[in-house]
Design an enzyme around this catalytic site. Structure first.
Site, PDB file in Angstrom:
ATOM      1  N   TYR A 281       0.841  -1.203   0.000  1.00 36.29           N
ATOM      2  CA  TYR A 281       0.000   0.000   0.000  1.00 36.29           C
ATOM      3  C   TYR A 281       0.879   1.257   0.000  1.00 36.29           C
ATOM      4  O   TYR A 281       0.629   2.201  -0.766  1.00 36.29           O
ATOM      5  CB  TYR A 281      -0.920  -0.037   1.228  1.00 36.29           C
ATOM      6  CG  TYR A 281      -1.918   1.098   1.326  1.00 36.29           C
ATOM      7  CD1 TYR A 281      -3.137   1.059   0.649  1.00 36.29           C
ATOM      8  CD2 TYR A 281      -1.656   2.216   2.132  1.00 36.29           C
ATOM      9  CE1 TYR A 281      -4.061   2.090   0.760  1.00 36.29           C
ATOM     10  CE2 TYR A 281      -2.576   3.250   2.252  1.00 36.29           C
ATOM     11  CZ  TYR A 281      -3.776   3.189   1.570  1.00 36.29           C
ATOM     12  OH  TYR A 281      -4.688   4.211   1.686  1.00 36.29           O
TER      13      TYR A 281
HETATM   14  N1  LIG Z   1      -9.859   6.307   5.246  1.00 37.11           N
HETATM   15  C1  LIG Z   1      -8.606   6.655   5.443  1.00 37.11           C
HETATM   16  O1  LIG Z   1      -8.135   6.763   6.596  1.00 37.11           O
HETATM   17  C2  LIG Z   1      -7.707   6.949   4.263  1.00 37.11           C
HETATM   18  C3  LIG Z   1      -6.450   7.505   4.505  1.00 37.11           C
HETATM   19  C4  LIG Z   1      -5.626   7.788   3.432  1.00 37.11           C
HETATM   20  C5  LIG Z   1      -6.044   7.545   2.138  1.00 37.11           C
HETATM   21  N2  LIG Z   1      -7.277   6.998   1.930  1.00 37.11           N
HETATM   22  C6  LIG Z   1      -7.670   6.739   0.539  1.00 37.11           C
HETATM   23  O2  LIG Z   1      -8.927   7.316   0.299  1.00 37.11           O
HETATM   24  C7  LIG Z   1      -9.558   6.619  -0.778  1.00 37.11           C
HETATM   25  C8  LIG Z   1     -11.013   6.350  -0.422  1.00 37.11           C
HETATM   26  O3  LIG Z   1     -11.068   5.443   0.656  1.00 37.11           O
HETATM   27  P1  LIG Z   1     -12.128   5.569   1.846  1.00 37.11           P
HETATM   28  O4  LIG Z   1     -11.383   5.869   3.064  1.00 37.11           O
HETATM   29  O5  LIG Z   1     -13.239   6.440   1.454  1.00 37.11           O
HETATM   30  O6  LIG Z   1     -12.593   4.039   1.988  1.00 37.11           O
HETATM   31  P2  LIG Z   1     -13.808   3.270   1.318  1.00 37.11           P
HETATM   32  O7  LIG Z   1     -13.453   1.832   1.453  1.00 37.11           O
HETATM   33  O8  LIG Z   1     -15.089   3.753   1.867  1.00 37.11           O
HETATM   34  O9  LIG Z   1     -13.734   3.733  -0.198  1.00 37.11           O
HETATM   35  C9  LIG Z   1     -12.965   3.110  -1.190  1.00 37.11           C
HETATM   36  C10 LIG Z   1     -13.887   2.903  -2.371  1.00 37.11           C
HETATM   37  O10 LIG Z   1     -13.135   2.389  -3.470  1.00 37.11           O
HETATM   38  C11 LIG Z   1     -13.918   1.353  -4.048  1.00 37.11           C
HETATM   39  N3  LIG Z   1     -13.080   0.439  -4.787  1.00 37.11           N
HETATM   40  C12 LIG Z   1     -12.165  -0.426  -4.316  1.00 37.11           C
HETATM   41  N4  LIG Z   1     -11.640  -1.133  -5.319  1.00 37.11           N
HETATM   42  C13 LIG Z   1     -12.236  -0.684  -6.456  1.00 37.11           C
HETATM   43  C14 LIG Z   1     -12.118  -1.030  -7.820  1.00 37.11           C
HETATM   44  N5  LIG Z   1     -11.274  -1.987  -8.214  1.00 37.11           N
HETATM   45  N6  LIG Z   1     -12.872  -0.358  -8.724  1.00 37.11           N
HETATM   46  C15 LIG Z   1     -13.736   0.602  -8.330  1.00 37.11           C
HETATM   47  N7  LIG Z   1     -13.887   0.956  -7.044  1.00 37.11           N
HETATM   48  C16 LIG Z   1     -13.151   0.309  -6.128  1.00 37.11           C
HETATM   49  C17 LIG Z   1     -14.582   0.679  -2.867  1.00 37.11           C
HETATM   50  O11 LIG Z   1     -15.685  -0.121  -3.244  1.00 37.11           O
HETATM   51  C18 LIG Z   1     -14.988   1.884  -2.041  1.00 37.11           C
HETATM   52  O12 LIG Z   1     -16.231   2.401  -2.451  1.00 37.11           O
HETATM   53  C19 LIG Z   1      -8.712   5.371  -1.040  1.00 37.11           C
HETATM   54  O13 LIG Z   1      -7.899   5.569  -2.172  1.00 37.11           O
HETATM   55  C20 LIG Z   1      -7.868   5.276   0.208  1.00 37.11           C
HETATM   56  O14 LIG Z   1      -6.651   4.596  -0.033  1.00 37.11           O
HETATM   57  C21 LIG Z   1      -8.121   6.699   2.954  1.00 37.11           C
END
Ligand SMILES: NC(=O)c1ccc[n+]([C@@H]2O[C@H](COP(=O)([O-])OP(=O)(O)OC[C@H]3O[C@@H](n4cnc5c(N)ncnc54)[C@H](O)[C@@H]3O)[C@@H](O)[C@H]2O)c1
Length: 257
Positions: A161
């Site tokens: 990651y």
């Molecule tokens: N939540 C945190 O603490 C955090 C911190 C840093 C970065 N992020 C990043 O933020 C972004 C959003 O994550 P989030 O926190 O909202 O979590 P989340 O799991 O709610 O959202 C991620 C979304 O991506 C979708 N997804 C995953 N694989 C996919 C694919 N192959 N095709 C299409 N959609 C796909 C999932 O179904 C989900 O809706 C991600 O890129 C994550 O790495 C999150």
């Protein structure tokens, strides 16, 4: 709910991973700020409910079921923006996945491939087709990629990651340099701990994680997804007209500490 003359008024914006968390929040903020939205996600039912909620408030929304690792799906989403709304002006490449972190030498190849495929190759695929559409329109555009604090340093999310999120920042900078002449800006978010399905999954696997992460954060809290979405919307808007190739920390000060 739709703001007359919001900062995204007149823009067509594509959001990936829109069915939950930061992606769904970005759809709500994008709609409030006047954008027409193309929402892409794999879970059609959840996406449909979100679209209904936004349309009830006056937003223009179309949904594309798709996986960001599938070029055909990505092309369908970009084409739908062009066919239905006449172009694509903004994109938030947000879909991402985290797996149970493992030591590098114990990570199996399938897990490594999944993490790199979604978080890195998926962003590249989306950018490839979004940029083609933006160049064809002749009016440029703005792309925001959702990286992470893990794009800047090692975190407990594990090496696959961390590497994928670092790679997203490399893509962002390189594309910003390549396409500035076409009026296309490309930026990234170094997102910190945010309330979502992803972080709830991490906390469920490791109950001490939330407290540990809070202690490492000057604001000592988890962000709400809307707080990250607001930053993405600003970077997509013309208010950020001289910002490109940048990584904006939206992390409660974690990176500064
Ligand atoms: N939540 C945190 O603490 C955090 C911190 C840093 C970065 N992020 C990043 O933020 C972004 C959003 O994550 P989030 O926190 O909202 O979590 P989340 O799991 O709610 O959202 C991620 C979304 O991506 C979708 N997804 C995953 N694989 C996919 C694919 N192959 N095709 C299409 N959609 C796909 C999932 O179904 C989900 O809706 C991600 O890129 C994550 O790495 C999150």
């Amino acid at each position: 709910m739709r703001e007359q003359g919001g900062m995204l008024a007149g823009k067509v914006m594509m959001i990936t991973g829109a069915s939950s968390g930061i992606g769904a929040a970005a759809a709500r903020v994008g709609a409030q700020q006047g954008a027409a939205l193309v929402l892409m996600a794999r879970r059609t039912q959840r996406l449909g409910l979100l679209a209904e909620e936004l349309r009830d408030k006056g937003a223009e929304v179309s949904c594309v079921q798709g996986d960001v690792t599938d070029a055909g799906d990505v092309v369908r989403a970009v084409d739908s923006a062009v066919r239905r709304y006449g172009g694509l002006h903004a994109a938030f490449n947000n879909a991402g996945v985290v797996t149970e972190p493992a030591l590098l030498h114990e990570t199996d190849e399938a897990q490594f491939d999944t993490v790199l495929d979604v978080n890195f190759r998926g962003v590249w695929l989306c950018m490839k087709h979004q940029i083609k559409a933006m160049i064809a329109s002749g009016v440029g555009g703005a792309i925001v990629n959702n990286s992470s604090v893990a794009g800047l340093r090692a975190t407990s999310a594990g090496p696959s990651y961390v590497a994928a999120k670092h790679a997203v920042l490399g893509l962002t900078k390189s594309a910003a340099a390549q396409y500035a002449g076409h009026g296309i800006r490309v930026n990234a978010l170094a997102t910190g701990l945010t309330r979502s399905e992803m972080s709830e999954g991490v906390f469920a696997r490791d109950p001490g994680a939330e407290e540990r992460m809070r202690r490492r954060n000057p604001q000592a809290r988890v962000a709400e997804p809307e707080e990250v979405a607001q930053a993405a919307a600003w970077l997509c808007s013309d208010l950020a007209s001289f910002v490109t190739g940048a990584t904006l920390a939206v992390d409660g000060g974690a990176g500064a500490w």
